[in-house]
Design a protein around this motif. Sequence first.
Motif, PDB file in Angstrom:
ATOM      1  N   LYS A   3       0.847  -1.195   0.000  1.00 37.18           N
ATOM      2  CA  LYS A   3       0.000   0.000   0.000  1.00 37.18           C
ATOM      3  C   LYS A   3       0.877   1.237   0.000  1.00 37.18           C
ATOM      4  N   ARG A   5       0.645   5.832  -0.188  1.00 35.25           N
ATOM      5  CA  ARG A   5      -0.127   7.077  -0.169  1.00 35.25           C
ATOM      6  C   ARG A   5       0.403   7.911  -1.326  1.00 35.25           C
ATOM      7  N   GLU A  33      -4.915   6.337  -0.492  1.00 33.46           N
ATOM      8  CA  GLU A  33      -4.144   5.116  -0.297  1.00 33.46           C
ATOM      9  C   GLU A  33      -4.473   4.171  -1.439  1.00 33.46           C
ATOM     10  N   ILE A  55       3.132   2.750   2.879  1.00 33.40           N
ATOM     11  CA  ILE A  55       2.400   2.764   4.147  1.00 33.40           C
ATOM     12  C   ILE A  55       2.793   1.498   4.890  1.00 33.40           C
TER      13      ILE A  55
END
Length: 85
Positions: A3, A5, A33, A55
């Motif tokens: 993941k 951002r 995200e 992340i």
Amino acid sequence: MPKYRYNGDPTAIALPTAEGEPPQEVQLVPGAEVELPDDLLYVQRLIVKGRLEPIVADSAEVESVEAGAIATGRKAGKATTGGNG
């Protein structure tokens, strides 16, 4: 998939799919995200430019949520609160 951002101008990325299938389009919106394959050259470029920030879940937080879920017999997930703020 990891993941990230996204921190950049709104855009989209076409992810490769199985042969014969159309590419999967992922919208990149500032502050959003997204899950993207880290082996894709374009993703690597965005990371180097600072447009994508990985992340990383805090391991203690993940363990706490999982332990609570096991203790209550529920699936681990995001906690929500009710009320008027």
